[in-house]
Design a protein around this motif. Sequence first.
Motif, PDB file in Angstrom:
ATOM      1  N   GLY A  94      50.103  21.250  24.206  1.00 31.65           N
ATOM      2  CA  GLY A  94      51.439  22.475  24.024  1.00 31.65           C
ATOM      3  C   GLY A  94      50.526  23.932  24.059  1.00 31.65           C
ATOM      4  N   ASN A  95      49.641  24.523  24.620  1.00 30.14           N
ATOM      5  CA  ASN A  95      49.256  25.792  24.046  1.00 30.14           C
ATOM      6  C   ASN A  95      49.460  25.994  25.624  1.00 30.14           C
ATOM      7  N   LYS A  96      49.919  27.350  25.987  1.00 27.17           N
ATOM      8  CA  LYS A  96      50.315  28.339  26.485  1.00 27.17           C
ATOM      9  C   LYS A  96      48.898  29.300  26.776  1.00 27.17           C
ATOM     10  N   PRO A  97      49.272  29.779  28.397  1.00 26.23           N
ATOM     11  CA  PRO A  97      47.693  31.392  28.243  1.00 26.23           C
ATOM     12  C   PRO A  97      48.292  32.679  27.556  1.00 26.23           C
ATOM     13  N   LYS A  98      47.757  32.704  26.540  1.00 24.77           N
ATOM     14  CA  LYS A  98      48.533  34.011  26.253  1.00 24.77           C
ATOM     15  C   LYS A  98      48.227  35.857  26.324  1.00 24.77           C
ATOM     16  N   ALA A  99      47.406  35.954  28.179  1.00 26.60           N
ATOM     17  CA  ALA A  99      47.594  36.810  28.707  1.00 26.60           C
ATOM     18  C   ALA A  99      46.656  36.375  29.733  1.00 26.60           C
ATOM     19  N   LYS A 100      47.003  37.217  31.213  1.00 24.24           N
ATOM     20  CA  LYS A 100      45.639  37.358  31.984  1.00 24.24           C
ATOM     21  C   LYS A 100      45.226  38.521  32.563  1.00 24.24           C
ATOM     22  N   LEU A 101      43.664  38.353  33.256  1.00 23.84           N
ATOM     23  CA  LEU A 101      42.359  39.016  33.699  1.00 23.84           C
ATOM     24  C   LEU A 101      43.516  40.318  35.020  1.00 23.84           C
ATOM     25  N   ILE A 102      43.168  40.765  34.974  1.00 26.42           N
ATOM     26  CA  ILE A 102      43.195  42.088  35.533  1.00 26.42           C
ATOM     27  C   ILE A 102      42.344  42.084  36.574  1.00 26.42           C
ATOM     28  N   SER A 103      41.065  41.416  35.864  1.00 26.51           N
ATOM     29  CA  SER A 103      39.858  41.689  37.079  1.00 26.51           C
ATOM     30  C   SER A 103      39.352  41.098  36.468  1.00 26.51           C
ATOM     31  N   ARG A 104      38.954  39.376  38.047  1.00 26.31           N
ATOM     32  CA  ARG A 104      38.338  38.253  37.294  1.00 26.31           C
ATOM     33  C   ARG A 104      36.966  38.598  36.820  1.00 26.31           C
ATOM     34  N   LYS A 105      36.244  39.668  37.755  1.00 27.60           N
ATOM     35  CA  LYS A 105      34.729  40.098  37.394  1.00 27.60           C
ATOM     36  C   LYS A 105      35.268  41.611  37.006  1.00 27.60           C
ATOM     37  N   PRO A 106      33.732  41.340  35.839  1.00 31.07           N
ATOM     38  CA  PRO A 106      33.599  43.328  35.322  1.00 31.07           C
ATOM     39  C   PRO A 106      33.567  44.325  36.651  1.00 31.07           C
ATOM     40  N   ILE A 107      34.209  45.438  35.692  1.00 28.72           N
ATOM     41  CA  ILE A 107      35.153  46.376  36.867  1.00 28.72           C
ATOM     42  C   ILE A 107      32.614  47.231  36.142  1.00 28.72           C
ATOM     43  N   CYS A 108      31.918  47.374  37.307  1.00 27.36           N
ATOM     44  CA  CYS A 108      31.221  48.740  36.957  1.00 27.36           C
ATOM     45  C   CYS A 108      30.408  49.917  37.612  1.00 27.36           C
ATOM     46  N   ALA A 109      29.975  50.490  37.284  1.00 27.59           N
ATOM     47  CA  ALA A 109      29.976  52.480  37.601  1.00 27.59           C
ATOM     48  C   ALA A 109      29.004  52.062  39.102  1.00 27.59           C
ATOM     49  N   ASN A 110      30.492  52.762  39.609  1.00 24.89           N
ATOM     50  CA  ASN A 110      29.565  53.079  41.503  1.00 24.89           C
ATOM     51  C   ASN A 110      28.530  54.092  40.971  1.00 24.89           C
ATOM     52  N   GLU A 111      28.147  54.530  42.240  1.00 27.10           N
ATOM     53  CA  GLU A 111      26.576  55.194  42.456  1.00 27.10           C
ATOM     54  C   GLU A 111      26.881  56.567  42.569  1.00 27.10           C
ATOM     55  N   THR A 112      27.860  57.127  42.372  1.00 29.16           N
ATOM     56  CA  THR A 112      28.565  58.873  41.968  1.00 29.16           C
ATOM     57  C   THR A 112      28.634  58.605  41.048  1.00 29.16           C
ATOM     58  N   GLU A 113      28.854  57.306  39.957  1.00 24.88           N
ATOM     59  CA  GLU A 113      28.631  57.619  38.610  1.00 24.88           C
ATOM     60  C   GLU A 113      27.584  57.758  38.467  1.00 24.88           C
TER      61      GLU A 113
END
Length: 307
Positions: free
Chosen positions: A270-289
């Motif tokens: 009976g387990n149901k998802p409580k959340a969903k991922l907005i991005s499946r992979k982690p977001i990292c800083a770009n070269e400018t930052e």
Amino acid sequence: MEFSHIPVLLNETIEGLAIKENGIYADATAGGGGHSGEILKRLKSGKLISIDRDPDAISTLTEKFKNNENSIIIKGRFSQIKELLTLRGVGRLDGVMFDIGVSSHQLDTAERGFSYHGDAPLDMRMSQSGRTAGELINTLSFAELRKLISEYGEEKYASSIASGIVRARDEKRIETTLELAEIIKSNVPQRVRRDGHPARKTFQALRIAVNDELGELQRGLDGAFEMLGPGGRLAVITFHSLEDRIVKQKMAQWCAGCTCPKDFPVCVCGNKPKAKLISRKPICANETELTQNPRARSAKLRICEKI
């Protein structure tokens, strides 16, 4: 002293929170107010609760947002986010963000004892209260030191560093950051000294232990997620693998559906998802930052939305 800090992954975090102008948000690690300030710019009738346990941060935030009626500032640990907000009558949140780890201000203020680049008492306390790094270094057994440095610092040479610390403190108490840095340096192979500062991992381990950072993160994530209303988002920035692993596992747990064995014909858990991922992979800083802020190199942002 002003609590200065360059906010990491600022645009990505603000975009990920999908801020509503009448929403209620929390910056659980407000620091110098970089992320908080950007959230406040997007609110009209909404509220932002900025939380930090560092008295320097609270002083800076209080001055910075003193004329902003949408700002609420709370001194406390982010692990207590549910209790802190419930006491103030806040029942739900539309978004929470965490920027985990040591701030630029804490690193650059030598007397706080976080950095091996300056000479200062071995402190490392974010809240400026409780046990110091010096107390740990001078009282823990060899086995405890080795375990701490190995697990929290992921340090290959934990055993030889711990041995060196014990030998040194048998002669005299270890008092300062440079004393400790030199002990570490003299107890690792020569080749290791050429690959960044050899004290980095041990200092990280001590800081994590002094501030119970991993325990704080576990409790803070659970409390924050519980406070989110449906559609509310949680954004977390981490700076090393131990933190990121905790965040990744927590979000995976919340997003998991049925946990029954695959050969079961029908679901019985009976387990149901409580959340969903907005991005499946982690977001990292770009070269400018990265050019503007090298400390962003190890940063990872993960975001999920409560269902």
